[in-house]
Design a protein around this motif. Structure first.
Motif, PDB file in Angstrom:
ATOM      1  N   ARG A  45      80.187  29.360  54.216  1.00  0.00           N
ATOM      2  CA  ARG A  45      80.970  30.410  53.920  1.00  0.00           C
ATOM      3  C   ARG A  45      82.844  30.342  54.172  1.00  0.00           C
ATOM      4  O   ARG A  45      83.305  31.163  53.696  1.00  0.00           O
ATOM      5  CB  ARG A  45      80.367  31.727  54.277  1.00  0.00           C
ATOM      6  CG  ARG A  45      81.631  33.142  54.021  1.00  0.00           C
ATOM      7  CD  ARG A  45      80.404  34.139  54.229  1.00  0.00           C
ATOM      8  NE  ARG A  45      80.770  35.643  54.442  1.00  0.00           N
ATOM      9  CZ  ARG A  45      81.059  36.621  54.795  1.00  0.00           C
ATOM     10  NH1 ARG A  45      79.729  36.605  55.522  1.00  0.00           N
ATOM     11  NH2 ARG A  45      81.464  37.836  55.060  1.00  0.00           N
ATOM     12  N   ALA A  46      82.970  29.657  55.385  1.00  0.00           N
ATOM     13  CA  ALA A  46      83.749  29.800  55.194  1.00  0.00           C
ATOM     14  C   ALA A  46      84.716  28.712  56.713  1.00  0.00           C
ATOM     15  O   ALA A  46      83.411  27.824  56.981  1.00  0.00           O
ATOM     16  CB  ALA A  46      84.915  31.182  56.511  1.00  0.00           C
ATOM     17  N   ASP A  47      85.838  28.039  57.157  1.00  0.00           N
ATOM     18  CA  ASP A  47      85.782  26.483  57.696  1.00  0.00           C
ATOM     19  C   ASP A  47      85.574  27.796  59.302  1.00  0.00           C
ATOM     20  O   ASP A  47      85.435  28.156  60.117  1.00  0.00           O
ATOM     21  CB  ASP A  47      86.883  26.052  57.743  1.00  0.00           C
ATOM     22  CG  ASP A  47      87.427  25.618  56.516  1.00  0.00           C
ATOM     23  OD1 ASP A  47      86.782  25.608  55.427  1.00  0.00           O
ATOM     24  OD2 ASP A  47      88.712  25.473  56.205  1.00  0.00           O
ATOM     25  N   ALA A  48      84.298  26.114  59.933  1.00  0.00           N
ATOM     26  CA  ALA A  48      84.212  26.268  61.272  1.00  0.00           C
ATOM     27  C   ALA A  48      83.688  24.899  61.844  1.00  0.00           C
ATOM     28  O   ALA A  48      82.532  24.504  60.873  1.00  0.00           O
ATOM     29  CB  ALA A  48      83.368  27.868  61.597  1.00  0.00           C
ATOM     30  N   TYR A  49      83.761  24.530  62.475  1.00  0.00           N
ATOM     31  CA  TYR A  49      82.827  24.097  63.390  1.00  0.00           C
ATOM     32  C   TYR A  49      82.663  22.222  62.296  1.00  0.00           C
ATOM     33  O   TYR A  49      82.097  20.872  62.415  1.00  0.00           O
ATOM     34  CB  TYR A  49      81.115  23.627  63.731  1.00  0.00           C
ATOM     35  CG  TYR A  49      81.089  25.353  64.371  1.00  0.00           C
ATOM     36  CD1 TYR A  49      81.345  25.150  65.838  1.00  0.00           C
ATOM     37  CD2 TYR A  49      80.915  26.436  63.740  1.00  0.00           C
ATOM     38  CE1 TYR A  49      81.179  26.553  66.763  1.00  0.00           C
ATOM     39  CE2 TYR A  49      80.867  27.580  64.682  1.00  0.00           C
ATOM     40  CZ  TYR A  49      80.734  27.695  66.272  1.00  0.00           C
ATOM     41  OH  TYR A  49      81.086  28.827  66.990  1.00  0.00           O
ATOM     42  N   ASP A  50      84.361  22.206  61.838  1.00  0.00           N
ATOM     43  CA  ASP A  50      84.411  20.965  60.782  1.00  0.00           C
ATOM     44  C   ASP A  50      84.681  19.814  61.979  1.00  0.00           C
ATOM     45  O   ASP A  50      84.466  18.549  61.687  1.00  0.00           O
ATOM     46  CB  ASP A  50      85.403  21.089  60.567  1.00  0.00           C
ATOM     47  CG  ASP A  50      85.112  22.502  58.948  1.00  0.00           C
ATOM     48  OD1 ASP A  50      84.217  22.410  58.694  1.00  0.00           O
ATOM     49  OD2 ASP A  50      86.482  23.254  59.032  1.00  0.00           O
ATOM     50  N   ASP A  51      84.788  19.964  62.607  1.00  0.00           N
ATOM     51  CA  ASP A  51      84.835  18.287  63.914  1.00  0.00           C
ATOM     52  C   ASP A  51      83.493  17.628  64.023  1.00  0.00           C
ATOM     53  O   ASP A  51      82.806  17.361  64.996  1.00  0.00           O
ATOM     54  CB  ASP A  51      85.407  18.676  65.056  1.00  0.00           C
ATOM     55  CG  ASP A  51      85.207  20.125  65.627  1.00  0.00           C
ATOM     56  OD1 ASP A  51      84.542  21.147  65.676  1.00  0.00           O
ATOM     57  OD2 ASP A  51      85.487  20.002  67.170  1.00  0.00           O
ATOM     58  N   GLU A  52      82.164  19.046  64.582  1.00  0.00           N
ATOM     59  CA  GLU A  52      80.929  18.833  64.898  1.00  0.00           C
ATOM     60  C   GLU A  52      80.290  18.527  63.879  1.00  0.00           C
ATOM     61  O   GLU A  52      80.660  18.330  62.358  1.00  0.00           O
ATOM     62  CB  GLU A  52      80.370  19.974  64.509  1.00  0.00           C
ATOM     63  CG  GLU A  52      81.020  20.886  66.101  1.00  0.00           C
ATOM     64  CD  GLU A  52      80.816  20.163  67.881  1.00  0.00           C
ATOM     65  OE1 GLU A  52      80.285  18.525  67.072  1.00  0.00           O
ATOM     66  OE2 GLU A  52      81.201  20.825  68.220  1.00  0.00           O
ATOM     67  N   PRO A  53      78.998  17.441  63.765  1.00  0.00           N
ATOM     68  CA  PRO A  53      78.192  16.250  62.404  1.00  0.00           C
ATOM     69  C   PRO A  53      77.418  17.896  61.994  1.00  0.00           C
ATOM     70  O   PRO A  53      75.953  16.967  61.396  1.00  0.00           O
ATOM     71  CB  PRO A  53      77.518  16.224  63.070  1.00  0.00           C
ATOM     72  CG  PRO A  53      77.036  16.174  64.540  1.00  0.00           C
ATOM     73  CD  PRO A  53      78.236  16.709  65.115  1.00  0.00           C
ATOM     74  N   TYR A  54      77.538  19.087  61.748  1.00  0.00           N
ATOM     75  CA  TYR A  54      76.803  19.971  60.850  1.00  0.00           C
ATOM     76  C   TYR A  54      77.021  19.778  59.626  1.00  0.00           C
ATOM     77  O   TYR A  54      77.815  18.884  59.676  1.00  0.00           O
ATOM     78  CB  TYR A  54      77.068  21.298  61.365  1.00  0.00           C
ATOM     79  CG  TYR A  54      77.719  21.359  62.999  1.00  0.00           C
ATOM     80  CD1 TYR A  54      76.595  20.843  64.258  1.00  0.00           C
ATOM     81  CD2 TYR A  54      77.746  22.325  63.357  1.00  0.00           C
ATOM     82  CE1 TYR A  54      76.250  21.329  65.447  1.00  0.00           C
ATOM     83  CE2 TYR A  54      78.346  23.345  64.285  1.00  0.00           C
ATOM     84  CZ  TYR A  54      77.376  22.118  65.936  1.00  0.00           C
ATOM     85  OH  TYR A  54      77.634  22.699  66.572  1.00  0.00           O
TER      86      TYR A  54
END
Length: 182
Positions: A45-54
Motif C-alpha cells: 500500500r505504501a513504502d515501508a520496511y524496504d531495507d528488510e527482506p520482507y
C-alpha cells in the motif's frame, strides 16, 4: 514444547502502521531467538520496511479473483516449505493465512487481532466468528483486554491477551515530540 523452527507472519498490507510494526518487531525477536522468520504482505500500500527482506505477494490490493490466487499461492508455498507456525495480523491476513495454513497442514496457526470490533463491519465480524467457531487458528491473540472484550464473550475461548508491544510516540509536551507530518 519445542520452539518452532520457522515462523511466517502475514500482514494484509505493507505500510508504516501498527500491525506492521508488531510483525517487524516479532521478526527480529524470532531471529534473535534463533528462529527463522519470514514476513509476507498480501500487497503493497505504501513504502515501508524496504531495507528488510520482507515480500509483497501483490503489487496492489487484489480483487476477489486475485485474493483467491493469493490463497492458492499460500497453500502451495506452505505445503512445500512446511513452516512450523503461521501468524496472521489484521483481518484479511488472518482469514487468508489461517485458511491457507490449515489447508497446508501447518501445525501452529495464530490470528492476531489489532483493532476493536467496532472498527470491523458486521460482515467482517461474522467472518471472524466463523473463523473462531471452526477452530482453524490454534490461538486468537488480542493486543489488549479492550480489544478482546469488544468481540464479546464467545471470543474468550482460546483467547490470549497481550500488551500492545508497539512503542507509543512521545506525547505533546515531551521533548521528543514532533508535530504530525501532513
Amino acid at each position: 514444547a519445542d520452539a518452532p523452527r520457522r515462523v511466517v507472519q502475514v500482514v494484509t498490507q505493507r505500510e508504516p502502521a501498527g500491525a506492521q510494526r508488531v510483525a517487524h518487531q516479532l521478526h527480529h525477536a524470532f531471529e534473535e531467538a534463533g528462529v527463522e522468520s519470514e514476513v509476507l504482505f498480501l500487497y503493497r500500500r505504501a513504502d515501508a520496511y524496504d531495507d528488510e527482506p520482507y515480500r509483497d505477494l501483490r503489487a496492489a490490493r487484489p480483487g476477489p479473483v486475485g485474493t483467491l490466487g493469493v490463497l492458492i499461492e499460500l497453500v502451495r508455498r506452505w505445503r512445500a516449505d512446511r513452516p512450523a507456525a503461521v501468524i496472521g495480523h489484521t483481518f484479511h491476513a488472518n482469514v487468508l493465512a489461517t485458511l491457507a495454513a490449515a489447508a497446508a497442514g501447518v501445525p501452529r496457526r495464530v490470528a492476531v487481532h489489532h483493532v476493536l470490533a467496532d472498527f470491523e463491519s458486521a460482515a467482517r465480524r461474522a467472518v471472524l466468528r466463523l473463523l473462531r467457531a471452526a477452530r482453524l487458528a490454534h490461538h486468537h491473540v488480542y493486543v489488549s483486554q479492550a480489544t478482546l472484550d469488544s468481540y464479546g464473550p464467545a471470543a474468550r475461548r482460546g483467547a490470549v491477551v497481550i500488551h500492545n508491544g508497539v512503542d507509543a510516540p512521545p506525547a505533546q509536551g515531551d521533548p521528543r515530540w514532533q508535530p504530525p507530518r501532513r
